[in-house]
Write an enzyme that holds these catalytic residues in place. Structure first.
Site, PDB file in Angstrom:
ATOM      1  N   HIS A 358       0.800  -1.225   0.000  1.00  0.00           N
ATOM      2  CA  HIS A 358       0.000   0.000   0.000  1.00  0.00           C
ATOM      3  C   HIS A 358       0.831   1.273   0.000  1.00  0.00           C
ATOM      4  CE1 HIS A 358      -4.195  -1.284   0.448  1.00  0.00           C
ATOM      5  NE2 HIS A 358      -3.728  -2.299   1.147  1.00  0.00           N
ATOM      6  N   LYS A 546      -8.261  13.989   4.619  1.00  0.00           N
ATOM      7  CA  LYS A 546      -7.507  12.744   4.568  1.00  0.00           C
ATOM      8  C   LYS A 546      -6.525  12.756   5.738  1.00  0.00           C
ATOM      9  CE  LYS A 546      -6.057  13.823   0.414  1.00  0.00           C
ATOM     10  NZ  LYS A 546      -6.291  12.650  -0.379  1.00  0.00           N
ATOM     11  N   ARG A 547      -5.870  11.645   5.971  1.00  0.00           N
ATOM     12  CA  ARG A 547      -4.832  11.580   6.996  1.00  0.00           C
ATOM     13  C   ARG A 547      -3.784  12.652   6.722  1.00  0.00           C
ATOM     14  NH1 ARG A 547      -0.112   8.456   6.934  1.00  0.00           N
ATOM     15  NH2 ARG A 547      -0.832   7.481   5.008  1.00  0.00           N
ATOM     16  N   LYS A 552       1.184  14.263   1.578  1.00  0.00           N
ATOM     17  CA  LYS A 552      -0.156  14.582   1.074  1.00  0.00           C
ATOM     18  C   LYS A 552      -0.339  16.091   0.877  1.00  0.00           C
ATOM     19  CE  LYS A 552      -2.211  10.427   3.150  1.00  0.00           C
ATOM     20  NZ  LYS A 552      -2.779   9.742   1.972  1.00  0.00           N
ATOM     21  N   THR A 654      -8.294   6.742  -2.032  1.00  0.00           N
ATOM     22  CA  THR A 654      -9.689   6.343  -2.257  1.00  0.00           C
ATOM     23  C   THR A 654     -10.632   7.521  -2.021  1.00  0.00           C
ATOM     24  OG1 THR A 654      -9.789   5.480   0.022  1.00  0.00           O
ATOM     25  CG2 THR A 654      -9.390   3.893  -1.761  1.00  0.00           C
ATOM     26  N   LYS A 658     -14.222   8.903  -3.977  1.00  0.00           N
ATOM     27  CA  LYS A 658     -15.487   9.259  -3.317  1.00  0.00           C
ATOM     28  C   LYS A 658     -15.940  10.645  -3.750  1.00  0.00           C
ATOM     29  CE  LYS A 658     -13.827   6.354   0.385  1.00  0.00           C
ATOM     30  NZ  LYS A 658     -12.976   6.333   1.593  1.00  0.00           N
TER      31      LYS A 658
END
Length: 825
Positions: A358, A546-547, A552, A654, A658
């Site tokens: 992952h 998100k985390r 990110k 993901t 969404k």
């Protein structure tokens, strides 16, 4: 309800009976939590009939079962999702309305089960939903964390972690199964003795042990009577305390087992910045893996005599490196308990274990200090040592004289146990989770392994379940889609492609955007209630949830907000379309820069939201305690989806899917699944910026990037960066954000400055944001692109992903649970 016809009267009576039996209360006396419990047990009653029937089909048809091994299952609230998959949601809502109850209020009483943290756990939950909906036999295997990771509070702009006591009222959708209890052993030493046939027997002695006790949760398939099981393990002391030790005054030893058991299941991902945290995390992994493997083998042996045929009926899918110890535990049981020779056991293991990678981030490829691993798991270490010995011989035979290969591929090397290497050496399949991610694994991070085992590597692009993230999370849009193309999309998301003609239809555009606005009003009310901030539903809702991790790049996002604010302050009369920037993220408790980024976002919000000069043209919102339940509302309301990770760093994502499903336009790099999303929807309906993964990898390899050049030559960027340390957003502590400033410019704080190329991509990001604002003001064009995003989201269903796993890795057979069998329960 057994026969597929909802009996409103019986359901209402069941709710009343549950209130009487659980709380000795009438409907009129009960509070909302008690009503939630009573309604949930009434629904669970219906589920149990299907659950029993599914188990009977398992026993009769003996299907191959996938055991999905994962440290996380971020399931989200179960009541609404279960009702949707039972196809009873609207009927139950009407029944509750009849007795004066609101299903929305009841659903809001349910805590989010704190069994996961981020995308890894939510993916596991989507996969379990899809396995049930597609009719494949599956068990999810994990830990029943008492508190999960944490409940996030924002105090003075800082993240504060508080216990998330999700079990305080009991959880109606779990089932205690003490009859399937197993002993798990830690520490001690291994004694060898000879068997009668001359082979060696290995016996672990002087160990500590705990009992693993499963709680089962039902995972309901959509409209097909199939109910699979999430099997999460609780821990208990083998004995309440050692009475002999207690009598002698050794109170610490007396309660040692209880403390070990409690710590194992207390919290998801203990901070592993210290030895005690590392030890606990490794114990957690072995605890749930050992219990799950023991349970899987016991289930297999109930109906099968030949353990050698295990791969025909069982497969273990390792969700990232955390459950990799499955390989060694299976070997231990086969060799030590089943009496197989090493080669026979290895043949079975290598046909039974498969591995999903992952991450491309090196720090996330788990490595354990040999000293800790050997001390905590002495027999498991012996097995890993032997696997490594044989694997190194295999490498040397394939690449004679190439010591570099051994150094890069060995499982035990440089004082560490490398779990990803163990998973690849033993797994029959190694998959990435987006096409770009898989190619980077093959060509960069895991190239040596790909070169040696090309047949093992494959790609399975992630997906999401449309039943939760459209049908439940956005019922207005779900009903609109069904009105236009029928309800086949609920189980075949590719049918959304039939919406394409409506993208150019003025009436459909107006309806679609009105639904979007109603969802924005709903979120605006949530923000007003929880944050005390008024936001304009007619502004652009630009969302990044998100985390929180540096790759990110939430930092890039908030730096751009600061940049826009500077522009507006310098020229208050400039043409400026109102923007609402929405963030939601949790940072790991020990991750300083991530937590400092949260503080920066909130500090910027405090300044901008209270500056009357800009007349509310920019609002910044940080949504506290981002989780599955509030995520559903956020996805439905977003205009712009921020997917801005440094190219080559995000495996898939993901959340991006969404947002796309709910008609948001993506602003992103060509990273992870964004690449495939762009292919599906077309480059004209997505906003791409920044360097490519190839450019990023080249800069990292050549070490030729100097952010100071950008800082010195770009006045707008220099001003924003300087504001991190000049007190603009922290007037009482100008040095507060010094570490973030240093991360951009100062090599002493990172491997090299601006590790994630924030300044390098900044101008490209600013330009993309300008394009968004221009495009948004063309209402017809934006509506067309929004509809096309929903229409082209079909590929990104977890149903598609799971079917690929089934066809190419697991080779499962579908089961059918007939209505007649359910009716007999």
């Amino acid at each position: 309800m057994k026969s597929g016809v909802f009996d409103k009267k019986a359901f209402i009576q069941s709710v009343r009976d549950n209130l009487k039996n659980l709380y000795r209360k009438t409907l009129e006396e009960a509070d909302q939590q008690e009503i939630f419990q009573a309604v949930s047990f009434a629904v669970k009653d219906v589920i149990n009939d299907r659950w029993l029937a599914t188990q009977q089909v398992f026993d009769k048809e003996d299907p191959k079962i996938v055991y999905y091994m994962s440290m996380e299952f971020l399931m989200g609230r179960a009541l609404g999702n279960n009702l949707i998959n039972l196809k009873e949601y609207k009927e139950v809502r009407e029944a509750l309305d009849e007795i004066g109850l609101n299903l929305d209020v009841i659903e809001d009483q349910e805590p989010d089960p704190a069994l996961g943290n981020g995308g890894l756990g939510r993916l596991a939950a989507c996969f379990m939903d899809s396995l049930s909906t597609l009719g494949y036999a599956a068990y999810g295997c994990g830990i029943r964390y008492r508190y999960g990771m944490f409940k996030q509070k924002i105090q003075d702009g800082f993240q504060v972690e508080v216990p998330d006591n999700w079990l305080k009222n009991g959880y109606p959708f779990e089932l205690h199964r003490p009859e399937y209890t197993y002993e798990i052993k830690f520490g001690g030493h291994v004694r060898t003795e000879s068997r009668e046939d001359g082979s060696l027997r290995f016996v672990q002695e002087d160990y500590q042990s705990v009992l693993a006790i499963p709680y089962d949760m039902p995972v309901v398939g959509y409209g097909n009577n199939v109910v699979n099981t999430l099997m999460i393990w609780d821990a208990a002391a083998k004995d309440y305390f050692e009475l002999d030790s207690f009598d002698k005054g050794d109170y610490q030893k007396a309660v040692e087992q209880q403390n070990l058991a409690r710590n194992l299941v207390e919290v998801l991902y203990p901070n592993d910045n210290h030895v005690a945290g590392k030890e606990l995390r490794l114990k957690q992994q072995y605890f749930f893996v050992s219990a799950s493997v023991q349970r899987a083998l016991a289930r297999y042996k109930k109906n099968h005599d030949d353990i050698r045929r295990l791969p025909e009926k069982v497969t273990f899918q390792l969700n990232d490196t955390h459950p990799t110890v499955t390989v060694a535990e299976l070997m231990r049981i086969l060799v030590d308990e089943e009496g197989l020779g090493w080669d026979e056991a290895w043949e079975i293991t290598t046909k039974t274990c498969a591995y999903t990678n992952h991450t491309i981030m090196a720090e996330a490829l788990e490595k354990w200090p040999i000293e800790i691993f050997q001390r905590l798991l002495p027999r498991i270490y012996q097995i890993v040592d032997e696997i490594n010995r044989r694997f190194v011989l295999q490498i040397q035979e394939r690449y004679p004289g190439d010591d570099g290969k051994v150094a890069r591929m060995a499982i035990l090397y440089d004082g560490q146990v490398k779990m990803a290497h163990l998973a690849i050496a033993a797994g029959y399949s190694v998959n990435g989770v987006a096409r770009l991610h898989t190619e980077i694994l093959k060509n960069e991070q895991l190239h040596d392994f790909y070169e040696m085992f090309p047949e093992k590597f494959n790609n399975k692009t992630n997906g999401i379940t449309q039943r939760r993230f459209l049908m439940h999370g956005n019922p207005l849009l779900a009903d609109w889609v069904t009105k236009h193309i029928g309800d086949g999309w609920i189980t075949e998301l590719m049918q959304l492609a039939r919406l394409v003609p409506y993208a150019s239809d003025a009436k459909a555009q107006k309806e679609f955007m009105e639904i979007k606005r109603r969802n924005k009003v709903r979120l605006a009310e949530y923000i007003k209630e929880h944050n005390g901030i008024e936001v304009d539903p007619d502004s652009i809702f630009d969302v990044q949830v998100k985390r929180l991790h540096e790759y990110k790049r939430q930092f890039l996002n908030i730096l751009h907000v600061m940049y826009l604010y500077n522009e507006l302050k310098a020229n208050p009369q400039m043409d400026f379309y109102p923007r609402t920037f929405i963030f939601g993220a949790k940072a790991a408790a020990g991750y300083r820069n991530a937590k400092l980024t949260i503080k920066l976002i909130n500090s910027v919000a405090d300044v901008i939201n209270n500056d009357a000069d800009i007349k509310g043209k920019i609002k910044v919102v940080f949504i506290e305690d981002y989780r599955v339940s509030n995520a559903e509302w956020i996805f439905a309301a977003a205009d712009v989806s921020e997917q801005i990770s440094t190219a080559s760093k995000e495996a898939s994502g993901t959340g991006n899917m969404k947002f796309m499903l709910n008609g948001a336009l993506t602003l992103g790099t060509m990273d992870g699944a964004n690449v495939e999303m762009a292919e599906e929807v077309g480059m004209e309906n997505i906003f791409i910026f920044g360097m490519s993964s190839e450019e990023v990898i080249a800069h990292e390899r050549n070490r030729d990037y100097d952010p100071m050049q950008i800082y010195n030559s770009d006045e707008g960027i220099r001003k924003v960066v300087n504001q991190l340390v000049d007190g603009t957003f922290s007037p009482n502590d100008p040095g507060l954000f010094r570490d973030l400033y240093n991360s951009l410019l100062n090599t002493q704080c990172t491997q090299y400055a601006d590790t994630y190329f924030i300044l390098k991509d900044f101008r490209s990001y600013v330009d993309a944001q300008k394009r968004i604002v221009e495009y948004y003001q063309d209402k017809q064009a934006w509506a067309k692109s929004a509809i096309l995003n929903t229409a082209h989201a079909g590929k990104f269903s977890s149903d598609r992903t799971i079917q690929e796993y089934v066809d190419e890795i697991w080779h499962l057979d579908r089961i059918t649970v007939p209505d007649a069998l359910v009716a007999k329960m």
